[in-house]
Write an enzyme that holds these catalytic residues in place. Structure first.
Site, short mmCIF file in Angstrom:
data_model
loop_
_atom_site.label_atom_id
_atom_site.label_comp_id
_atom_site.label_asym_id
_atom_site.label_seq_id
_atom_site.Cartn_x
_atom_site.Cartn_y
_atom_site.Cartn_z
N LYS A 1 11.68 -2.88 5.25
CA LYS A 1 11.93 -2.43 3.87
C LYS A 1 12.37 -3.62 3.02
O LYS A 1 11.89 -3.81 1.91
CB LYS A 1 13.03 -1.36 3.82
N LYS B 1 -0.50 0.75 -0.87
CA LYS B 1 0.08 1.84 -0.11
C LYS B 1 -0.78 2.22 1.09
O LYS B 1 -0.30 2.50 2.17
CB LYS B 1 0.23 3.04 -1.05
N HIS C 1 19.16 -14.22 23.46
CA HIS C 1 18.03 -14.89 24.13
C HIS C 1 17.27 -15.81 23.18
O HIS C 1 16.11 -16.09 23.42
CB HIS C 1 17.11 -13.84 24.76
N CYS D 1 -7.56 0.02 -3.09
CA CYS D 1 -8.38 0.24 -4.28
C CYS D 1 -8.40 1.74 -4.56
O CYS D 1 -8.44 2.56 -3.64
CB CYS D 1 -9.81 -0.24 -4.17
N ASN E 1 -14.50 0.99 -2.96
CA ASN E 1 -13.28 0.84 -2.18
C ASN E 1 -13.71 0.63 -0.74
O ASN E 1 -14.47 1.44 -0.21
CB ASN E 1 -12.44 2.12 -2.34
N GLY E 2 -13.27 -0.48 -0.12
CA GLY E 2 -13.66 -0.74 1.27
C GLY E 2 -14.17 -2.16 1.41
O GLY E 2 -13.99 -2.99 0.51
N GLU F 1 9.42 -6.23 2.39
CA GLU F 1 8.27 -5.88 1.56
C GLU F 1 8.60 -5.71 0.09
O GLU F 1 7.74 -5.93 -0.74
CB GLU F 1 7.54 -4.64 2.11
N GLU G 1 12.76 -1.10 10.97
CA GLU G 1 12.34 -0.46 9.73
C GLU G 1 13.18 -0.97 8.55
O GLU G 1 12.66 -1.21 7.46
CB GLU G 1 12.44 1.06 9.90
N ARG H 1 -2.49 2.24 -4.68
CA ARG H 1 -3.54 1.79 -3.77
C ARG H 1 -3.97 0.35 -4.03
O ARG H 1 -4.76 -0.22 -3.27
CB ARG H 1 -4.77 2.69 -3.90
N TRP I 1 -7.36 -3.75 -5.08
CA TRP I 1 -6.56 -4.57 -4.16
C TRP I 1 -7.56 -5.54 -3.56
O TRP I 1 -8.45 -5.13 -2.80
CB TRP I 1 -5.92 -3.70 -3.08
O1 M6R Z 1 -0.32 5.48 5.79
P1 M6R Z 1 0.18 4.89 7.06
O2 M6R Z 1 1.41 5.51 7.56
O3 M6R Z 1 -0.89 4.85 8.13
O4 M6R Z 1 0.47 3.39 6.71
C1 M6R Z 1 0.84 2.46 7.68
C2 M6R Z 1 1.52 1.26 7.05
O5 M6R Z 1 0.62 0.58 6.22
C3 M6R Z 1 2.74 1.67 6.23
O6 M6R Z 1 3.61 2.41 7.01
C4 M6R Z 1 3.47 0.45 5.67
O7 M6R Z 1 3.98 -0.32 6.70
C5 M6R Z 1 4.58 0.94 4.74
N1 M6R Z 1 4.08 1.07 3.40
C6 M6R Z 1 5.75 0.07 4.75
O8 M6R Z 1 6.76 0.60 3.95
#
Ligand code: M6R
Length: 614
Positions: free
Chosen positions: A491, A609, A510, A2, A101-102, A494, A487, A27, A75
């Site tokens: 990517k 984010k 395995h 948010c 927010n929260g 998501e 990673e 956000r 969000w």
């Molecule tokens: O802001 P942060 O690095 O603490 O965020 C952690 C994860 O939410 C963040 O890395 C998330 O996995 C990425 N947006 C993925 O691309």
């Protein structure tokens, strides 16, 4: 999660708020709304499901004039994304408007108590409970708005950044925070409010960041007044934010994610500048140097992080164990904080977070500090909660990352970890000088190496077309490149919504090898390193079971071509920096597959984010 924006001054509030909300959409983006106070003191709330652009359309032709207002992009946590659950929320009388927010964890208890006093609720949100609690306190105790907010917040369990305005008062906003960020921008006789200072950088560079459990009385033409939840005044500390507006724009790229992938040579240059001295190859990280004794005496290093930052930490584990000979553990912050972990006073806990606001990582930091460990932060956002709550740290300095999928932050984090491992290794005498020089030199050459890696973009774009059909993917890597495989898979998941799984290449045998058939593409990182031959065998095993293979290989290596269907050549560097190079085509592959599938790559569904809730 948010985004909240507020304004009070002489300008029209709505355009300022809408512009800020657009910048905060990373956000959360499932509904948006704004409350403005008209010049005569009457208040209107405009809100709807959808993005900030939907709110803009909704506002067309409506009277949103007024020089004080608050706005929100959501969000969803409590209640589906719809008009009723969108913020701002009005109190029962309609006199108070609140954005939040929260998460208010005890909202059910509070809501039930308010119901006994005749309150009813239009939404399913915890936030509507809070605005009514404030109103209840204000009416029953006949106190000022700030006093009502303060008393109400004392009853709240959970996380919040809130802003409240009251009908009839055209000059005052009350704001408060706990575990969710809140920056107050100072203008000339005017104030701005935002979850992220960068979103209002057009208007001011002077910011006050609220601390946890602080409440601000923000009144046009008056000095800022901050107090804690016990009503005691706290000092106002103004900080400068040096950021250019161009850093918040797409710069000719179709998406922020593509821009952020392509700017990695420059962002890594910024990350390294002044920290690897070209003439001497000395590494200067003041956070480490000032705490040299702690690093010399460290019994263990524990990384705490989430998501992409957790992947970077897995690479950090290799780097530190190799160069510093200190045992390292890598923990999901969300697990660590609830596991009653064993933490020694001579442990160093390193929190890795791009945003510096991730709720679980922040809680892990607090836990580690309570246990007496020395806590070090690796963050991007200057002045963020984690940066401020750690004992020391290093910023990655890669500039604002706006695409929800993390790209340049990942490479910045790994770069900082490499410098940290080299420096600590040298201080402890555990890194061999020749190796130190090779890695430090390779760091200086990293921007050029990344530029070379980006030349794979056209090939990857063409390849992505071939694989848009796939429903599943496997990513394989070993050693330093096992986290790269994780990673790469994250990517793809998501932003394209294709299921992908990252594995250490040898683990395939395995169990997961049962998944291999002609419909299951495998992305294998098979660059020239100490496990190269082994990875080749793993690729052969997949090939002989009919799997399609895309291999990321070292430039000039022809051997993998015999078994892989497609090879993407990346430049070579020292083995410990290879993840930075190998991740580039994987970032691009995810990006192009997602765009061919018509996905919203910068704002993928269900995500935000900055994950400021548990
Ligand atoms: O802001 P942060 O690095 O603490 O965020 C952690 C994860 O939410 C963040 O890395 C998330 O996995 C990425 N947006 C993925 O691309």
């Amino acid at each position: 999660m948010c985004g909240i924006v507020g304004y009070v001054g002489e300008r029209q509030a709505c355009p300022v708020i809408i512009k800020g909300l657009h910048r905060l959409e990373y956000r959360g983006y499932d509904s948006a709304g704004v409350a403005v106070m008209h010049p005569g003191g009457g208040m209107d709330v405009f809100k709807c499901k959808g993005k900030v652009s939907d709110l803009e359309h909704f506002l067309e032709g409506k009277d949103s004039a007024g020089t004080i207002g608050i706005g929100h992009t959501r969000w969803a946590t409590h209640g589906v994304p719809n008009d009723a659950n969108a913020h701002p929320h009005l109190s029962r009388s309609g006199k108070l408007a609140l954005i939040h927010n929260g998460i208010i964890e005890n909202f059910r208890v509070l809501r039930d108590a308010l119901r006994t006093h005749g309150f009813t609720f239009r939404s399913s949100t915890d936030s509507e409970v809070l605005v009514n609690l404030i109103e209840y306190v204000r009416e029953s105790e006949k106190c000022s708005l700030e006093e009502a907010v303060r008393v109400a917040l004392k009853q709240v369990v959970g996380a919040y950044a809130i802003a409240v305005i009251e009908e009839g008062n055209t000059s005052r906003i009350i704001a408060a925070r706990k575990s969710s960020p809140m920056a107050i921008g100072l203008g000339d006789g005017e104030y701005f409010l935002s979850s992220d200072a960068a979103s209002i950088i057009d208007y001011t560079q002077d910011f006050v960041y609220l601390n946890d459990e602080e409440l601000a009385v923000i009144e046009k033409g008056k000095p800022l007044h901050i107090m804690n939840l016990d009503g005691k005044d706290t000092p106002v500390s103004i900080q400068k934010l040096n950021l250019s507006i161009s850093q918040l724009e797409k710069g000719g790229f179709d998406h922020f994610m593509l821009k952020e992938i392509h700017e990695q040579p420059e962002t890594l240059e910024d990350c390294i500048r002044g920290r690897v001295i070209p003439e001497t190859l000395e590494i200067v990280l003041s956070g480490v140097i000032e705490n040299k004794e702690k690093f010399l005496a460290a019994r263990r290093i524990i990384f705490v992080a989430c998501g992409t930052s957790w992947h970077a930490a897995l690479i950090g584990e290799h780097l530190i164990e190799n160069m510093c000979r200190i045992p390292v553990e890598v923990e999901y912050a969300s697990e660590f904080r609830y596991r009653n972990p064993v933490i020694f006073p001579d442990d160093i806990v390193i929190a890795v977070s791009q945003s510096g606001e991730t709720a679980d990582t922040l809680a892990a930091v607090e836990l580690a500090r309570k246990a007496g460990a020395f806590v070090y932060g690796i963050c991007n956002v200057v002045g963020s909660s984690i940066a401020r709550s750690t004992d020391s740290g290093t910023y990655i300095h890669v500039g604002p990352e706006i695409g929800v999928a993390s790209t340049k932050a990942f490479t910045g984090q790994v770069t900082v970890m490499t410098m940290l491992a080299l420096l600590v290794g040298r201080l402890r005498g555990t890194v061999e000088e020749g190796y130190y020089h090779r890695v430090a030199q390779a760091l200086l050459e990293l921007p050029a190496t990344m530029r070379e890696a980006l030349k794979t973009a056209d090939q990857v774009a063409a390849l992505a077309k071939t694989f848009t059909y796939a429903h599943n993917f496997i990513y394989l890597g070993r050693g330093y490149n096992y986290p790269t495989a994780l990673e790469g898979a994250l990517k793809l998941k998501e932003i394209s919504y294709i299921h992908a799984e990252g594995l250490p290449a040898a683990e395939m045998k395995h169990g997961s090898i049962a998944l291999i058939d002609a419909e299951m593409p495998t992305v294998a990182i098979a660059t020239l390193d100490r496990t190269y031959e082994k990875t080749l065998s793993n690729i052969e095993e997949i090939k002989s079971r009919g799997g399609k293979i895309i291999a990321v290989v070292s430039k000039g290596d022809d051997l993998v071509r015999h078994c892989a269907d497609y090879c993407i050549e990346v430049p070579s560097t020292v083995e410990c920096l290879m993840p930075l190079v190998s991740i580039v085509p994987l970032q691009l592959l995810a990006y192009y597959i997602a765009t061919y599938k018509g996905r919203n790559v910068d704002q993928p569904r269900n995500l935000a984010k900055s994950v400021t809730v548990e």
